[in-house]
Every structure is written in C-alpha cells, then in structure tokens.
Design a protein around this motif. Sequence first.
Motif, PDB file in Angstrom:
ATOM      1  N   CYS A  17     -13.188   1.253   5.845  1.00  0.00           N
ATOM      2  CA  CYS A  17     -12.014   1.544   5.000  1.00  0.00           C
ATOM      3  C   CYS A  17     -12.173   2.836   4.198  1.00  0.00           C
ATOM      4  O   CYS A  17     -11.204   3.546   3.978  1.00  0.00           O
ATOM      5  CB  CYS A  17     -11.759   0.391   4.029  1.00  0.00           C
ATOM      6  SG  CYS A  17     -11.090  -1.078   4.825  1.00  0.00           S
ATOM      7  N   LEU A  18     -13.386   3.096   3.716  1.00  0.00           N
ATOM      8  CA  LEU A  18     -13.534   4.161   2.718  1.00  0.00           C
ATOM      9  C   LEU A  18     -14.158   5.448   3.234  1.00  0.00           C
ATOM     10  O   LEU A  18     -14.019   6.488   2.598  1.00  0.00           O
ATOM     11  CB  LEU A  18     -14.336   3.653   1.524  1.00  0.00           C
ATOM     12  CG  LEU A  18     -13.713   2.481   0.763  1.00  0.00           C
ATOM     13  CD1 LEU A  18     -14.557   2.125  -0.441  1.00  0.00           C
ATOM     14  CD2 LEU A  18     -12.280   2.788   0.348  1.00  0.00           C
TER      15      LEU A  18
ATOM     16  N   GLY B 259     -11.038   7.185   6.673  1.00  0.00           N
ATOM     17  CA  GLY B 259      -9.638   7.601   6.540  1.00  0.00           C
ATOM     18  C   GLY B 259      -8.787   6.861   7.544  1.00  0.00           C
ATOM     19  O   GLY B 259      -9.254   5.914   8.173  1.00  0.00           O
TER      20      GLY B 259
ATOM     21  N   SER C 240       7.502  -6.585  -3.375  1.00  0.00           N
ATOM     22  CA  SER C 240       7.384  -5.134  -3.363  1.00  0.00           C
ATOM     23  C   SER C 240       7.300  -4.642  -4.785  1.00  0.00           C
ATOM     24  O   SER C 240       7.965  -5.156  -5.677  1.00  0.00           O
ATOM     25  CB  SER C 240       8.607  -4.530  -2.669  1.00  0.00           C
ATOM     26  OG  SER C 240       8.641  -3.131  -2.838  1.00  0.00           O
ATOM     27  N   LEU C 241       6.443  -3.659  -5.007  1.00  0.00           N
ATOM     28  CA  LEU C 241       6.456  -2.904  -6.259  1.00  0.00           C
ATOM     29  C   LEU C 241       6.735  -1.470  -5.838  1.00  0.00           C
ATOM     30  O   LEU C 241       5.880  -0.607  -5.924  1.00  0.00           O
ATOM     31  CB  LEU C 241       5.134  -3.058  -7.010  1.00  0.00           C
ATOM     32  CG  LEU C 241       4.854  -4.482  -7.522  1.00  0.00           C
ATOM     33  CD1 LEU C 241       3.427  -4.612  -8.024  1.00  0.00           C
ATOM     34  CD2 LEU C 241       5.821  -4.846  -8.640  1.00  0.00           C
ATOM     35  N   ASN C 242       7.948  -1.291  -5.307  1.00  0.00           N
ATOM     36  CA  ASN C 242       8.377  -0.004  -4.766  1.00  0.00           C
ATOM     37  C   ASN C 242       7.510   0.411  -3.582  1.00  0.00           C
ATOM     38  O   ASN C 242       7.109   1.569  -3.472  1.00  0.00           O
ATOM     39  CB  ASN C 242       8.334   1.072  -5.857  1.00  0.00           C
ATOM     40  CG  ASN C 242       9.164   2.289  -5.489  1.00  0.00           C
ATOM     41  OD1 ASN C 242      10.283   2.160  -5.009  1.00  0.00           O
ATOM     42  ND2 ASN C 242       8.617   3.462  -5.683  1.00  0.00           N
ATOM     43  N   THR C 243       7.218  -0.551  -2.714  1.00  0.00           N
ATOM     44  CA  THR C 243       6.254  -0.350  -1.638  1.00  0.00           C
ATOM     45  C   THR C 243       6.948  -0.256  -0.283  1.00  0.00           C
ATOM     46  O   THR C 243       7.537  -1.233   0.182  1.00  0.00           O
ATOM     47  CB  THR C 243       5.282  -1.555  -1.614  1.00  0.00           C
ATOM     48  OG1 THR C 243       4.978  -1.927  -2.953  1.00  0.00           O
ATOM     49  CG2 THR C 243       4.010  -1.214  -0.885  1.00  0.00           C
TER      50      THR C 243
ATOM     51  N   HIS D  74      -5.732   1.464   3.831  1.00  0.00           N
ATOM     52  CA  HIS D  74      -7.045   1.448   4.474  1.00  0.00           C
ATOM     53  C   HIS D  74      -7.046   0.615   5.753  1.00  0.00           C
ATOM     54  O   HIS D  74      -8.072   0.533   6.408  1.00  0.00           O
ATOM     55  CB  HIS D  74      -8.096   0.839   3.530  1.00  0.00           C
ATOM     56  CG  HIS D  74      -8.255   1.558   2.224  1.00  0.00           C
ATOM     57  ND1 HIS D  74      -8.704   0.925   1.082  1.00  0.00           N
ATOM     58  CD2 HIS D  74      -8.042   2.850   1.875  1.00  0.00           C
ATOM     59  CE1 HIS D  74      -8.749   1.802   0.089  1.00  0.00           C
ATOM     60  NE2 HIS D  74      -8.351   2.968   0.529  1.00  0.00           N
TER      61      HIS D  74
ATOM     62  N   ASP E 139       2.643  -8.807   1.962  1.00  0.00           N
ATOM     63  CA  ASP E 139       2.686  -7.906   0.799  1.00  0.00           C
ATOM     64  C   ASP E 139       1.998  -6.579   1.139  1.00  0.00           C
ATOM     65  O   ASP E 139       2.251  -5.557   0.500  1.00  0.00           O
ATOM     66  CB  ASP E 139       1.946  -8.507  -0.405  1.00  0.00           C
ATOM     67  CG  ASP E 139       2.584  -9.789  -0.906  1.00  0.00           C
ATOM     68  OD1 ASP E 139       3.619 -10.199  -0.358  1.00  0.00           O
ATOM     69  OD2 ASP E 139       2.032 -10.387  -1.852  1.00  0.00           O
ATOM     70  N   TYR E 140       1.089  -6.631   2.115  1.00  0.00           N
ATOM     71  CA  TYR E 140       0.252  -5.469   2.423  1.00  0.00           C
ATOM     72  C   TYR E 140       0.516  -4.886   3.802  1.00  0.00           C
ATOM     73  O   TYR E 140       0.119  -3.756   4.087  1.00  0.00           O
ATOM     74  CB  TYR E 140      -1.241  -5.869   2.356  1.00  0.00           C
ATOM     75  CG  TYR E 140      -1.633  -6.689   1.155  1.00  0.00           C
ATOM     76  CD1 TYR E 140      -1.139  -6.371  -0.113  1.00  0.00           C
ATOM     77  CD2 TYR E 140      -2.490  -7.778   1.260  1.00  0.00           C
ATOM     78  CE1 TYR E 140      -1.488  -7.133  -1.224  1.00  0.00           C
ATOM     79  CE2 TYR E 140      -2.850  -8.529   0.153  1.00  0.00           C
ATOM     80  CZ  TYR E 140      -2.341  -8.205  -1.079  1.00  0.00           C
ATOM     81  OH  TYR E 140      -2.692  -8.947  -2.182  1.00  0.00           O
TER      82      TYR E 140
ATOM     83  N   PRO F  62       0.994   1.082   2.240  1.00  0.00           N
ATOM     84  CA  PRO F  62      -0.113   1.767   1.547  1.00  0.00           C
ATOM     85  C   PRO F  62      -0.943   0.808   0.692  1.00  0.00           C
ATOM     86  O   PRO F  62      -2.015   1.160   0.232  1.00  0.00           O
ATOM     87  CB  PRO F  62       0.606   2.793   0.652  1.00  0.00           C
ATOM     88  CG  PRO F  62       1.998   2.870   1.138  1.00  0.00           C
ATOM     89  CD  PRO F  62       2.315   1.595   1.835  1.00  0.00           C
ATOM     90  N   SER F  63      -0.417  -0.385   0.493  1.00  0.00           N
ATOM     91  CA  SER F  63      -1.138  -1.368  -0.326  1.00  0.00           C
ATOM     92  C   SER F  63      -2.143  -2.181   0.486  1.00  0.00           C
ATOM     93  O   SER F  63      -2.817  -3.039  -0.081  1.00  0.00           O
ATOM     94  CB  SER F  63      -0.132  -2.312  -0.993  1.00  0.00           C
ATOM     95  OG  SER F  63       0.682  -2.916  -0.010  1.00  0.00           O
TER      96      SER F  63
ATOM     97  N   THR G  50      -5.254  -2.310   1.277  1.00  0.00           N
ATOM     98  CA  THR G  50      -6.482  -1.612   0.869  1.00  0.00           C
ATOM     99  C   THR G  50      -7.641  -2.590   0.669  1.00  0.00           C
ATOM    100  O   THR G  50      -7.431  -3.797   0.514  1.00  0.00           O
ATOM    101  CB  THR G  50      -6.233  -0.820  -0.435  1.00  0.00           C
ATOM    102  OG1 THR G  50      -5.614  -1.691  -1.383  1.00  0.00           O
ATOM    103  CG2 THR G  50      -5.333   0.384  -0.193  1.00  0.00           C
TER     104      THR G  50
ATOM    105  N   ASP H  25      -9.561  -3.392  -1.718  1.00  0.00           N
ATOM    106  CA  ASP H  25      -9.625  -4.239  -2.917  1.00  0.00           C
ATOM    107  C   ASP H  25      -8.877  -5.558  -2.769  1.00  0.00           C
ATOM    108  O   ASP H  25      -9.083  -6.473  -3.564  1.00  0.00           O
ATOM    109  CB  ASP H  25      -9.072  -3.458  -4.120  1.00  0.00           C
ATOM    110  CG  ASP H  25      -7.685  -2.916  -3.846  1.00  0.00           C
ATOM    111  OD1 ASP H  25      -6.709  -3.544  -4.274  1.00  0.00           O
ATOM    112  OD2 ASP H  25      -7.552  -1.866  -3.177  1.00  0.00           O
ATOM    113  N   LYS H  26      -7.998  -5.664  -1.774  1.00  0.00           N
ATOM    114  CA  LYS H  26      -7.226  -6.897  -1.591  1.00  0.00           C
ATOM    115  C   LYS H  26      -8.042  -7.989  -0.899  1.00  0.00           C
ATOM    116  O   LYS H  26      -7.592  -9.128  -0.789  1.00  0.00           O
ATOM    117  CB  LYS H  26      -5.969  -6.629  -0.757  1.00  0.00           C
ATOM    118  CG  LYS H  26      -5.061  -5.529  -1.283  1.00  0.00           C
ATOM    119  CD  LYS H  26      -4.591  -5.789  -2.685  1.00  0.00           C
ATOM    120  CE  LYS H  26      -3.524  -4.823  -3.146  1.00  0.00           C
ATOM    121  NZ  LYS H  26      -3.599  -3.447  -2.698  1.00  0.00           N
TER     122      LYS H  26
END
Lengths: 460, 460
Positions: B62-63, B66, B208-211, B295, B421-422, B426-427, B429, B431-432
């Motif tokens: 993931c990190l 890219g 969505s949070l504007n996603t 990611h 949700d992902y 772009p969300s 990632t 951390d989820k």
Amino acid sequence: MTCHYHEEKYMVNKKIMLVALAFFLTSKLASMEENMMKNDISKIKEMAFGENDAMNKLAELCLSIGHRLSGSKGLEEAVAWGRKSFEDEGIESFLQEVMVPHWERNEESLFLVQPYLKKMSFLSFGGSVATLNNEGKVEPIVADVVVVNNVEELSPEVAGKIVLFNIPMPENSLEGYGAVSKFRYSGAIEAAKHGAVGALLRSITINSLNTPHTGGMGYSNEYKKIPYGAVTIEDAMAMAKMQEMNIPIRVQMKLSAKTYPDALSHNVIGEIKGSKYPDEVVIVSGHLDAWDVGHGAFDDGAGVVHAMETLSIIKRLGLKPKRTIRAILWTNEENGARGGTEYSKEYGANTFAAIESDLGAEKPNGWVAEGNNAQKEMLESILAGTGLDLIGEGSGVDIGPMREHGVLLIGLRNIGVRYFDYHHAPSDTLDKIDENEFKEGLAHIAALTWSLANVETPGS
Amino acid sequence: MTCHYHEEKYMVNKKIMLVALAFFLTSKLASMEENMMKNDISKIKEMAFGENDAMNKLAELCLSIGHRLSGSKGLEEAVAWGRKSFEDEGIESFLQEVMVPHWERNEESLFLVQPYLKKMSFLSFGGSVATLNNEGKVEPIVADVVVVNNVEELSPEVAGKIVLFNIPMPENSLEGYGAVSKFRYSGAIEAAKHGAVGALLRSITINSLNTPHTGGMGYSNEYKKIPYGAVTIEDAMAMAKMQEMNIPIRVQMKLSAKTYPDALSHNVIGEIKGSKYPDEVVIVSGHLDAWDVGHGAFDDGAGVVHAMETLSIIKRLGLKPKRTIRAILWTNEENGARGGTEYSKEYGANTFAAIESDLGAEKPNGWVAEGNNAQKEMLESILAGTGLDLIGEGSGVDIGPMREHGVLLIGLRNIGVRYFDYHHAPSDTLDKIDENEFKEGLAHIAALTWSLANVETPGS
C-alpha cells in the motif's frame, strides 16, 4: 364592646378578605398568564415540529447561493437573502455594517512526490499565505516531510522541511476538538520557529472518507509566515507509517491564497418589538458565513434557520412578546468574529438574553449558559419540564462579546455524534440534515426565546 | 470334517481377521491422517492469527508502490514486489505474461458553474474518453445538466446536455451494488443514445463524506463515445434538489484521460509442489491491480496478502501438501479480467479447486462456491465445524473463467458492513484495515487451502 369587638373582628375579616381577594386575583391573573404562556408555547412547538418553512429556507441558503466565506459575493448574497426573507414575511429588519477579513483560497494542491506520485486531498487554512517565490509569484514548494506527534518533537531538524502534525482527535466531542484545534491556530507559528518552510495538520475528525477539513489559523509577527493546511487523516496516517518504515517522504505544496483588504459585510437583524419592555432585547441567532467548502448546512445554516424560523413562527402565530425579540444572522463567525463584536459594541447593553445555535442540526442534548446566579436560576426555572436541561457552562462565539454587558448567554448543544464528520469539510451538505432532529432544535429554541421574551423577573 | 470344519472355520476366521486387520490398519491410518490434518490446521490457524507477515506485506504494497492500475509503472512494481517476496521466502515462483488494457486518468475536473461556482469531487470511469474538441485537443465541455432517476426517464430533451443518473444504492450489499453498477457499465451508452454530450453517475455507496468512486464502464460502437464519471452522492443529491427547485444547473467537465495500446503485465504465481498429486493444483488468490485512487487496501491488497501469506505460512511450517498449492496474484481484475482469462486458458485444466479473496478485510461471514454436487459436498464436509459455512452461489472474477474446466470455485465473503464505503474510492486506504478481522480471513483461507490440497476424494 361587643359591637366594637364585632366591628374590629369585621374589620380584621375585611382586611383578610381584601388581602385574600387581592391574592386570589393576583394568583388568578398569574395562573391565567401562566396558562396563556403554556398555550403559546404549545402553539409555537406545534408549528416548529409541523409545517413550517425551515427546510425550504435551509435548502435555499445551501443550494442557491454557493459558499459564503467572509468577503465573498456569496456572503453578501446570503445577507440580501436573509433580509428579503424577513421582508417577505412582514418582519421588520435592518442591517448592521461590519468590516470583515477577506481571504480567498484560490487554486491549491498538494502532491505526494515521494515515495510515489499521488494527488492528496488538501485544504489550506483560512488566512494562510500562498507559496510564493522571491519575486512574489506563486511557485510550488517541494520539500521533505517530517511527521511529529506534538510540538515538543519539533527540532532544528525540520529546518527547510514541511512539518506534518499528526495529532489524532481524542474523541468526537467538543473537548476533543479543542484539544487539537489549538494546533491549527499555532501550528504554522511553531513550525516556523524551527525553520520549517510549510506545515500540515491531520484533519480534526474521527471519521474520514478521504475528507479534508479547513478552519482558521494564526501567525506571529516574530516568525516567518509559512503556508499551512490540512491533509486527510488517511494521508496523515500513511505518511506517519512511511516515516516509521524509513520511507523518505517528499511533497509538492502549492497555494495561491490571498488576503485582501477588509470587506464590507453585515449582520442581518429581524425583530418583533416588545409590547411591555421594548428596550429589553432577547436575541436568537446563528451565523451566516460559512467556510468555502460544502454547503455550510450544519455550520451554521441550521443555526441561521433556527433563528429566522423562530421569529417567523412567532410572527405567523400573531403573538406579541413583552420584550423585543431579535433574530440575528451574524456575519464572520468563522475567521474573525467581527459580527458579534460589532453588535455588542453598538447594541449589546440593552440585551436581556442571547441564544446562539451553532452546533449543527442533530438532536438537541441540552443547553449551556453563562451568567450570574439569578440569571441561571431564572433560566433553569424556565427550562424545568421542557425536557432539555442546562448541562454546562458555555455559549457561542458570536454572542460571547456581550459577556461584558452582563448578558445571559445561552447556547444549544446537540448530541454531536456526526458533527465533526462534517465540520468545516466539503461533506457539510444539505443531505446530512435530518428534518426531525433539525425541527426538534427549532422547537426548543423557539420555545425558550418566547419564554425569555415574556418572563417576569424581580427587576421587571 | 471337524478338522475340515475347523480348518474352514479357521480359514474363515483368518479371512475375517485379515479383513479386520486391514480395516483396523486402514482406519488407524485414516484416523492418524485425520489427526495429523487437524494438527496441521491448528498450526496453520495459530500462525495466521498470531505473528506473521500479513500486515507488513500489506503496508509495503500500500505505501511503497503507489497505485497499480493496469498499464501503470505501479502495477509492474507490484508484480516485481510479489515475485521478490516469494523468492525471499524460498518459495518457487514464476510470472505469466498477460497483455492488459492501459488507460490513464490524467488531469480531470468537474465544476458546477450554475447556480454558482463550485469545484466538485469527481472521478471519471476507467476507459472513459476525454473531453476533446474537433481538433482532438482536450477542451472542457460546458453544458446543462438533466437529472434522471433511471434509464426510462431519458428523452430527446437530454440532447446536447449532460445526464446525471441519480440512482441511490439500494443497500450496502453485493446485491445493492449490482443493482446500480450496471448503470456504470451502460450509462454512457444510454445517454449517448439520446444525444447527451456527457454522463455522470451518483457514486455507488451509502456512506460518503464527499467521496467519489470510480470503476469500469462500457461503450457501444453504435453510439458516440461520451465522457463519463462519478460525482459524490452529496453533489448528486444537491443537483437533484436544484432541479426540483427549478434552479438551472450547468457544469464544466474536463477529462484528459487516454487509452494506450495494451501493455505487458503479469500474473505472479508462487507454488509449493504436491507430494502425491503434483498435477492437481489448488489455487489461493487475490488481484494485484487496483484503481488509481487510494491504496487498494481493501480492493484487493487484503486478498493478495491472504494468498501470499497462506503459502508463506505453509512453507514456514515445513508442511508438504499432497496437491500443488499455487498462490496467484492476478493482474487486471478491475478493467479487463485478462489475468484470470489467460491463466484459465493456459493452466486452468489441471486445477483441483480455486479460492479467491476479493471482498476486503472485514470479518469473514461465509463462503460462496460454484461447482457440481460432488464438489460442493466435498467442500461442505471440509467446512463442517470450521465456523464458516457455505452461504451461497458465487466465486470471484479472476477464477470465474475456470468454470469451463469444471473447477470447484470458492469465494470468501466478508460481512461487508464497510466495504462499499471504501470501494474504488480514495478512502480505500491501509488505515481502514482491522488487523484482527484481516487475520481471521487469512486463517480461514489458509485452513481451507490446506484442506483442499490434502483431501482424499473417491476419484483420487
């Protein structure tokens, strides 16, 4: 003697009867008044929960005007819209001129360029300088990133670099917000103190779907003004993990933000004159300005409509308050608090009490207040049995300046479960409003406003 | 006779004893084998839940690399990374060459220009054409928007306009996704059929949070290829409400996406040869490619690592499977499914069973499978008592092509509470990822892989 005794007894009885009659009449009047009051509040609450214009007003504000940050065309369109809305309902209104800060975001971007190229969601903070070269032209900064968890970790090592403050919001509450938002205000100063060329803050939220936030920030004249903004919590966590994995991190930061001379704006004030104490003013309010992202539905479209619709409901019901009621749509809460400050200077002194709604449109959880013991006792006696109690100390940014006039200040507190998911973010949009919860807030605000406008106090 | 009888009796007894002995030895062996199997599975599960390399592998993927959309540098870096990871652990591996589609998003933007100016979060769909003028240069389209709720609402009225399909995802489930994702495939065709110059789809999600989301789309040679992409559910709802309020809506759409000739990519295949049936292959797999946003941690970094780490655990424990086990990291699931198709052509025939993990890293909820009755009975007998049952029909996009070889196909299904949700956003990632839930999936996949590699079947 007997007669005299009789007379005396009669006289005593007469006195007692007169006192009793007076007492009876007074308490009859008091109870009639109390019943009328209860009746009025019932009607107000019924209209607040039922058919009213709250959702339409909020939709108009959110969808027809665009953003309304201080200094923008949108804010003055919102001022005109607020004024017209009062006029259309036959509510007297006036504008108070206020000079407000004028900062524009313009084009901005943040790219991760190492370990790989990735466009990051980014929002600079209101007031940030642009990334300018020596000729004053916008030019991207390309620099390594150092991730820190607090200000104490800053060292000369950050010189020439961009600092990322990776500080998680402790919890989704007002306290959690305060614990981190102070870094938004001081972050650029602290980073510049150690020679950083730019600063980034992890967005202040618990829930993110790659959602950046914005907000106000500060500079110090002692240190260089460096560009500052927020990355999403996802990107902050990714960069922190990269640093832990010893992967070098480099970003390209470009801001073309600009601060202009202060602009003319206005507090919008609608009022219904008091019939008995016209010079004592009860304020119900929210702030009209909003960050230049999203619709500002939670922050603070909902509060603005709470205030407007409170006055409209009282007007539509034909109710005449004893005190003057003013619905105030403040200007410039977000980056200057000039609206509240100016109002307090010019009109604050004759304010009886002031309510502000600035915590979104979720289900109401309680009230906070500031004032002396007598004011708080009066407030508590009004609130008794309403189902919404005084739960702490506090008020609102815009009504805060009236503290110096000894005004009773009151803030509505909602449950705040989702508030920081949307706060200052592009996700603060109309669709997030739950109509029932929004109207429950309206009902409590309108009822409290009416009670404050009519309560008889020892001093009255 | 007595003697004979005796002898006969003896002979009979001898026969019985021999049969009994054989039976005793066989069942002894069978039960020994069963115990060994149980013991192996215990060790595999223990390592899957405990200390292993799954989180490190996922963080690296993931990190450090890219994005890894087909045709990108990132995907081939991921191929090399996967191969190296097998080599570092002493696992034999090879690459299978696959030609894959090569589409690049490049710069793109969508602005609301009426009723006000607002930059919208936007992602074009993979394969979309750019907004080109007659000279073939990228030039924004500025056009009115017509919001429709389904294909039936399309009419000649949309000619020269941009169509927004405002279709809410029914529920946060695979079925809910399927109900709307078909519009992603056909939307541009349907809109072009009626003369639209561009098309937009409401992102396929509940939260969505504007996603914005992305994904694959289709064109028909019969109709003009028009640019197509997703807006957030917030912007879709806002535009739908504007249309309801009779507010004219106009947008500026700019895409500079480009489709290049097919690029060379690779399936990465690691294997442990079978000791008894080396030509029967059990596949455990996930797909290495991911959309060029986020990611790709859920889709499908988690599945890739499930496959890699399954093989690594078996190798580290020194276990020798009867059948050959292959961990396959598929290329090009997202926009072509070429990896799975090519593999099936070249190697599919000798596959005993194939597992795919491509539904994120949440808590496992059950298995889905495709196969004949005997295969499903075998699978159910293996799964009995594992705590994870066969819950329906299905498999995975990459293993699907092996259907024609009569292979038993198995897909892991997670609870899917947060998946959409992902998804493609772009969300998606690192951390989820919840490490415990992720490892629970690994434990079930590794245990099932081992069981399939060692089960004795009537045909064996």
